[in-house]
Design a protein around this motif. Structure first.
Motif, PDB file in Angstrom:
ATOM      1  N   GLU A   4      32.507 107.386  33.186  1.00  0.00           N
ATOM      2  CA  GLU A   4      33.434 106.745  33.914  1.00  0.00           C
ATOM      3  C   GLU A   4      33.474 105.590  34.579  1.00  0.00           C
ATOM      4  O   GLU A   4      34.374 104.782  34.768  1.00  0.00           O
ATOM      5  CB  GLU A   4      33.865 107.803  35.117  1.00  0.00           C
ATOM      6  N   LEU A   5      32.294 105.220  34.882  1.00  0.00           N
ATOM      7  CA  LEU A   5      32.047 103.728  35.495  1.00  0.00           C
ATOM      8  C   LEU A   5      31.772 102.550  34.364  1.00  0.00           C
ATOM      9  O   LEU A   5      31.841 101.516  34.850  1.00  0.00           O
ATOM     10  CB  LEU A   5      30.928 103.841  36.476  1.00  0.00           C
ATOM     11  N   GLN A   6      31.230 102.878  33.311  1.00  0.00           N
ATOM     12  CA  GLN A   6      30.952 101.831  32.392  1.00  0.00           C
ATOM     13  C   GLN A   6      30.915 102.412  30.984  1.00  0.00           C
ATOM     14  O   GLN A   6      31.176 103.594  30.720  1.00  0.00           O
ATOM     15  CB  GLN A   6      29.468 101.236  32.627  1.00  0.00           C
ATOM     16  N   ALA A   7      31.406 101.394  29.979  1.00  0.00           N
ATOM     17  CA  ALA A   7      31.339 101.775  28.826  1.00  0.00           C
ATOM     18  C   ALA A   7      30.169 102.414  28.247  1.00  0.00           C
ATOM     19  O   ALA A   7      29.243 102.286  28.393  1.00  0.00           O
ATOM     20  CB  ALA A   7      31.648 100.433  27.859  1.00  0.00           C
ATOM     21  N   CYS A   8      30.616 103.428  27.250  1.00  0.00           N
ATOM     22  CA  CYS A   8      29.160 104.189  26.735  1.00  0.00           C
ATOM     23  C   CYS A   8      29.480 104.067  25.096  1.00  0.00           C
ATOM     24  O   CYS A   8      30.487 104.067  24.542  1.00  0.00           O
ATOM     25  CB  CYS A   8      29.552 105.729  27.007  1.00  0.00           C
ATOM     26  N   GLY A   9      28.241 104.195  24.432  1.00  0.00           N
ATOM     27  CA  GLY A   9      28.269 104.356  23.121  1.00  0.00           C
ATOM     28  C   GLY A   9      28.719 105.827  22.741  1.00  0.00           C
ATOM     29  O   GLY A   9      28.786 106.771  23.576  1.00  0.00           O
ATOM     30  N   ALA A  10      28.759 106.254  21.263  1.00  0.00           N
ATOM     31  CA  ALA A  10      29.320 107.523  21.030  1.00  0.00           C
ATOM     32  C   ALA A  10      28.057 108.547  21.256  1.00  0.00           C
ATOM     33  O   ALA A  10      28.466 109.588  22.028  1.00  0.00           O
ATOM     34  CB  ALA A  10      29.250 107.295  19.293  1.00  0.00           C
ATOM     35  N   THR A  11      26.836 108.388  21.240  1.00  0.00           N
ATOM     36  CA  THR A  11      25.952 109.177  21.548  1.00  0.00           C
ATOM     37  C   THR A  11      25.717 109.347  22.772  1.00  0.00           C
ATOM     38  O   THR A  11      25.634 110.657  23.578  1.00  0.00           O
ATOM     39  CB  THR A  11      24.396 108.730  21.245  1.00  0.00           C
ATOM     40  N   GLN A  12      25.892 108.459  24.109  1.00  0.00           N
ATOM     41  CA  GLN A  12      25.802 108.511  25.350  1.00  0.00           C
ATOM     42  C   GLN A  12      27.187 109.325  25.782  1.00  0.00           C
ATOM     43  O   GLN A  12      27.141 110.175  26.640  1.00  0.00           O
ATOM     44  CB  GLN A  12      25.993 107.193  26.023  1.00  0.00           C
TER      45      GLN A  12
END
Length: 174
Positions: free
Chosen positions: A89-97
């Motif tokens: 919610e606070l930062q961009a994530c990769g698909a696995t994250q």
């Protein structure tokens, strides 16, 4: 004449006692019906919550741009409590994250929404598909402890409901 009067007084008392017994029996039957209706309503509400939770997981998979390529990451056993590496919610994530974040958030919601709530996400038996084709479906089973021991132990290929729990089963697919 005096003996007839005494007999009629005794009969009236018996009639009153019989009427009270019938009234008490009727009230007990109504009370039982009320309690049974309340228990059935609670069971229905829990099933609806479980269906919403299964739908929530499906929406999380669909919202992940690589969700259906990362289906293996969504698998989880009963009583497992995954932790997310990063707050998506606070930062961009990769698909696995995002898979780990979604699963941690979803499993937490299952435990919060249902009494003794738990869930498992698993690979259902593969339907006839070309060999080497990627899986495009997950099985989801949500469990909760029913208050009055009114369990509904469910078993499907790939998972079974924990003893003493009621369960709802569903699929996640595109």
């Amino acid at each position: 004449m005096l003996s007839t009067r005494r007999q009629s007084k005794g009969a009236a008392l018996y009639e009153a006692l019989i009427a009270l017994a019938i009234l008490a029996g009727t009230l007990l039957a109504l009370l039982y019906m009320q309690l049974r209706t309340q228990a059935d309503s609670e069971s229905t509400m829990r099933r609806m919550q479980a269906l919403h939770l299964i739908d929530d997981l499906a929406e999380r998979v669909r919202a992940n741009p690589q969700g259906f390529n990362e289906l293996a990451g969504y698998r989880i056993e009963w009583r497992a409590n995954p932790a997310a590496d990063i707050n998506c919610e606070l930062q961009a994530c990769g698909a696995t994250q995002l898979v780990r974040w979604d699963l941690a958030q979803w499993k937490s919601e299952v435990m919060r929404a249902l009494p003794d709530g738990d869930a498992t996400v698993f690979d259902p038996p593969a339907p006839a598909a070309p060999s080497g084709a990627p899986r495009r479906m997950l099985g989801v089973m949500v469990a909760w402890r029913a208050r009055n021991g009114d369990s509904f132990e469910l078993a499907v290929p790939g998972a079974s409901c924990p003893a003493g729990h009621a369960c709802q089963f569903g699929h996640v697919h595109p």
